[in-house]
Write a protein that holds these residues in place. Structure first.
Motif, PDB file in Angstrom:
ATOM      1  N   GLY A  49       0.783  -1.071  -0.006  1.00 41.23           N
ATOM      2  CA  GLY A  49       0.083  -0.042  -0.142  1.00 41.23           C
ATOM      3  C   GLY A  49       0.779   1.357  -0.101  1.00 41.23           C
ATOM      4  N   MET A  50       1.963   1.249   0.765  1.00 41.07           N
ATOM      5  CA  MET A  50       2.653   2.517   0.726  1.00 41.07           C
ATOM      6  C   MET A  50       3.348   2.719  -0.598  1.00 41.07           C
ATOM      7  N   ARG A  51       3.971   1.489  -1.221  1.00 45.53           N
ATOM      8  CA  ARG A  51       4.517   1.622  -2.591  1.00 45.53           C
ATOM      9  C   ARG A  51       3.455   2.195  -3.600  1.00 45.53           C
ATOM     10  N   ALA A  52       2.131   1.788  -3.437  1.00 44.35           N
ATOM     11  CA  ALA A  52       1.270   2.292  -4.397  1.00 44.35           C
ATOM     12  C   ALA A  52       1.009   3.829  -4.120  1.00 44.35           C
ATOM     13  N   LEU A  53       0.963   4.159  -2.804  1.00 38.09           N
ATOM     14  CA  LEU A  53       0.865   5.437  -2.588  1.00 38.09           C
ATOM     15  C   LEU A  53       1.977   6.483  -3.109  1.00 38.09           C
ATOM     16  N   LEU A  54       3.373   6.019  -3.044  1.00 38.88           N
ATOM     17  CA  LEU A  54       4.299   6.702  -3.425  1.00 38.88           C
ATOM     18  C   LEU A  54       4.416   6.728  -4.894  1.00 38.88           C
ATOM     19  N   ASP A  55       3.972   5.925  -5.488  1.00 37.40           N
ATOM     20  CA  ASP A  55       3.803   5.723  -7.115  1.00 37.40           C
ATOM     21  C   ASP A  55       2.759   6.510  -7.523  1.00 37.40           C
ATOM     22  N   ALA A  56       1.679   6.741  -6.765  1.00 36.68           N
ATOM     23  CA  ALA A  56       0.510   7.386  -7.214  1.00 36.68           C
ATOM     24  C   ALA A  56       0.763   8.780  -7.522  1.00 36.68           C
ATOM     25  N   SER A  57       1.696   9.542  -7.038  1.00 32.97           N
ATOM     26  CA  SER A  57       2.183  11.085  -7.262  1.00 32.97           C
ATOM     27  C   SER A  57       2.864  11.057  -8.413  1.00 32.97           C
ATOM     28  N   PRO A  58       2.534  11.931  -9.414  1.00 32.34           N
ATOM     29  CA  PRO A  58       3.427  11.985 -10.466  1.00 32.34           C
ATOM     30  C   PRO A  58       4.862  12.969 -10.125  1.00 32.34           C
ATOM     31  N   SER A  62       8.338  10.930 -10.750  1.00 35.50           N
ATOM     32  CA  SER A  62       9.560  11.759 -11.678  1.00 35.50           C
ATOM     33  C   SER A  62      10.785  11.693 -10.819  1.00 35.50           C
ATOM     34  N   PHE A  63      10.667  11.835  -9.528  1.00 36.62           N
ATOM     35  CA  PHE A  63      11.838  11.924  -8.562  1.00 36.62           C
ATOM     36  C   PHE A  63      12.292  10.513  -8.432  1.00 36.62           C
ATOM     37  N   TRP A  64      11.463   9.346  -8.435  1.00 37.99           N
ATOM     38  CA  TRP A  64      11.983   8.025  -8.352  1.00 37.99           C
ATOM     39  C   TRP A  64      12.734   7.828  -9.595  1.00 37.99           C
ATOM     40  N   ASN A  65      12.244   8.183 -10.817  1.00 33.01           N
ATOM     41  CA  ASN A  65      13.165   7.855 -12.125  1.00 33.01           C
ATOM     42  C   ASN A  65      14.135   8.748 -12.282  1.00 33.01           C
ATOM     43  N   TRP A  66      14.179   9.751 -11.627  1.00 29.46           N
ATOM     44  CA  TRP A  66      15.188  10.587 -11.836  1.00 29.46           C
ATOM     45  C   TRP A  66      16.635   9.779 -10.800  1.00 29.46           C
ATOM     46  N   LEU A  67      15.976   9.111  -9.907  1.00 29.78           N
ATOM     47  CA  LEU A  67      17.106   8.651  -8.761  1.00 29.78           C
ATOM     48  C   LEU A  67      17.383   7.127  -9.619  1.00 29.78           C
ATOM     49  N   GLN A  68      16.583   6.714 -10.211  1.00 27.60           N
ATOM     50  CA  GLN A  68      17.041   5.377 -10.790  1.00 27.60           C
ATOM     51  C   GLN A  68      17.847   5.669 -12.075  1.00 27.60           C
ATOM     52  N   GLY A  69      17.842   6.843 -12.670  1.00 25.76           N
ATOM     53  CA  GLY A  69      18.645   7.206 -13.798  1.00 25.76           C
ATOM     54  C   GLY A  69      20.186   7.384 -13.354  1.00 25.76           C
ATOM     55  N   TRP A  70      20.223   7.539 -11.944  1.00 29.46           N
ATOM     56  CA  TRP A  70      21.755   7.765 -11.313  1.00 29.46           C
ATOM     57  C   TRP A  70      22.001   6.504 -11.076  1.00 29.46           C
ATOM     58  N   VAL A  75      14.184   2.392  -5.977  1.00 25.63           N
ATOM     59  CA  VAL A  75      14.157   3.218  -4.706  1.00 25.63           C
ATOM     60  C   VAL A  75      12.843   3.035  -3.827  1.00 25.63           C
ATOM     61  N   THR A  76      11.887   2.945  -4.504  1.00 23.80           N
ATOM     62  CA  THR A  76      10.547   2.604  -3.625  1.00 23.80           C
ATOM     63  C   THR A  76      10.628   1.501  -2.759  1.00 23.80           C
ATOM     64  N   SER A  77      11.403   0.322  -3.414  1.00 20.80           N
ATOM     65  CA  SER A  77      11.508  -0.773  -2.465  1.00 20.80           C
ATOM     66  C   SER A  77      12.166  -0.865  -1.308  1.00 20.80           C
ATOM     67  N   VAL A  78      12.925   0.387  -1.117  1.00 16.89           N
ATOM     68  CA  VAL A  78      13.516   0.412  -0.117  1.00 16.89           C
ATOM     69  C   VAL A  78      12.901   1.729   1.036  1.00 16.89           C
ATOM     70  N   VAL A  79      12.328   2.578   0.285  1.00 22.92           N
ATOM     71  CA  VAL A  79      11.577   3.840   0.733  1.00 22.92           C
ATOM     72  C   VAL A  79      10.465   3.283   1.453  1.00 22.92           C
TER      73      VAL A  79
END
Length: 303
Positions: A49-58, A62-70, A75-79
Motif C-alpha cells: 500500500g505504501m509503494r502504491a501511494l508513493l507511485d501514485a504521485s506524478p 518523476s523523482f524516483w525515475n530521476w534516482l533510477q537514472g543515477w 528506490v521505492t522498494s527501500v523507501v
C-alpha cells in the motif's frame, strides 16, 4: 526541605532496584511484541500500500525515475518499508508508554508502601474512576493554559518558563493523586495538597525538565536516520526511567507527608469525628447511675 531531599535520594536509589529496572524495560518489550505481531499479519499489505501511494504521485514518480537514472535501482522498494516503520513507530511508542504508565504507578506505590510504610493504613480515598476524572480534568486545564500562553512564548525568557510550569502543575496534580489514592482519605489528600503545594509543584517542574532529555535523543534519531533504530528505543527507555523516578519521588514524598500528618493528629484524619472509647463510655454510664450517699444519722440523703 528535609522531606524534599530525603524523598529525592530515596527515589534515585529505588530506580536501581531490579523491579524498577524491569518496569523501565517493559515498554520496549511491549513495542517489540506489538511490532512482531502487526508485522506478521500486516507487513506485506502495508508495504504494498505504501509503494502504491508513493507511485501514485506524478511528482514523486518523476523523482524516483530521476534516482533510477543515477543507478540507484528501485528506490521505492527501500523507501516504502522505511515509511511504514516511521508511520507505525510513534503509535507503538504511545500505546506502550500509556500501558506502562497505567501499570507502573500502582506497582511503584505498592513497592514503596511494602518496604517503607508497611503499617500505614490504606483508606482508599481515591477510586479508579476518580483518578481518571481527576487526570482528564487536570489535563484539559493544562492544555487550555498552554494554548492561552502561546503568544507569550514569543518573549524569549517566558518560553523557557511557562511550558515547564504548566506541565509541572499537571504532573504534580496527577501524580500526587495517584500516589495517595490507596492510602489517604479525601480529607487527608486535600490537606497534603494545601500544606505541600509549593514543594510538590517544584518536584513537578524539575521532573518536567528531566522529561525533556528523551526528546533530545528522539530528535537525534530523526536527524541521524542511520541510528534511528538505536536512538529511538534508547529515548523510550530513558523516558520510562524518568517517569519511574518522578513517580517514586512523589510517592516517597506524599506517603511520608501522610505519615507525619497522621502522627500530628494522633492517628485521626482531619475529617474524623471524635468518638469516646468504650471504657470512657462505660465509666460515664456507671457514674450516671451511682446513688446518692445515705446519711447514717437519719437515713436521708447527704447534702
Amino acid at each position: 526541605m528535609g522531606l524534599l531531599l530525603d524523598s529525592f535520594w530515596r527515589a534515585a536509589a529505588y530506580c536501581l532496584r531490579p523491579r524498577v529496572m524491569a518496569l523501565s524495560v517493559l515498554p520496549l518489550l511491549l513495542m517489540v511484541g506489538l511490532a512482531l505481531g502487526l508485522g506478521y499479519f500486516y507487513w506485506d499489505g502495508a508495504v504494498q500500500g505504501m509503494r502504491a501511494l508513493l507511485d501514485a504521485s506524478p511528482l514523486l514518480a518523476s523523482f524516483w525515475n530521476w534516482l533510477q537514472g543515477w543507478g540507484l535501482g528501485d528506490v521505492t522498494s527501500v523507501v516504502a518499508p522505511l515509511m511504514v516503520v516511521l508511520a507505525v513507530a510513534p503509535a507503538l511508542v504511545v500505546v506502550s508508554l500509556l500501558v506502562v504508565a497505567v501499570l507502573m504507578t500502582p506497582a511503584l506505590v505498592a513497592l514503596v508502601a511494602d518496604r517503607r510504610f508497611p503499617v500505614l493504613e490504606r483508606k482508599k480515598g481515591g477510586s479508579f474512576i476518580a483518578s481518571v476524572a481527576w487526570s482528564v480534568s487536570s489535563t484539559v486545564l493544562a492544555l487550555i493554559a498552554l494554548v492561552v500562553s502561546v503568544p507569550l512564548w514569543l518573549v524569549p525568557p517566558l518560553v523557557l518558563i511557562l511550558p515547564p510550569l504548566i506541565w509541572g502543575w499537571l504532573t504534580y496534580r496527577v501524580m500526587v493523586f495517584d500516589a495517595l489514592a490507596d492510602h489517604a482519605s479525601k480529607e487527608e489528600r486535600q490537606e497534603i495538597f494545601r500544606r505541600h503545594r509549593s514543594s510538590l509543584l517544584g518536584i513537578g517542574i524539575l521532573t518536567g525538565y528531566l522529561g525533556a532529555a528523551p526528546s533530545i535523543v528522539w530528535a537525534s534519531g530523526v536527524v541521524f536516520a542511520a541510528a534511528f533504530f538505536i536512538l529511538v528505543p534508547l529515548a523510550i527507555w530513558i523516558y520510562t526511567l524518568v517517569f519511574a523516578f518522578s513517580s517514586l519521588w512523589f510517592i516517597h514524598y506524599c506517603l511520608a507527608a501522610l505519615e507525619r500528618l497522621r502522627a500530628e493528629g494522633g492517628g485521626r484524619t482531619p475529617g474524623d469525628a471524635f468518638t469516646p472509647v468504650a471504657a470512657d463510655a462505660g465509666a460515664l454510664a456507671s457514674t450516671a447511675v451511682l446513688p446518692a450517699p445515705i446519711s447514717p444519722a437519719n437515713g436521708a440523703p447527704a447534702p
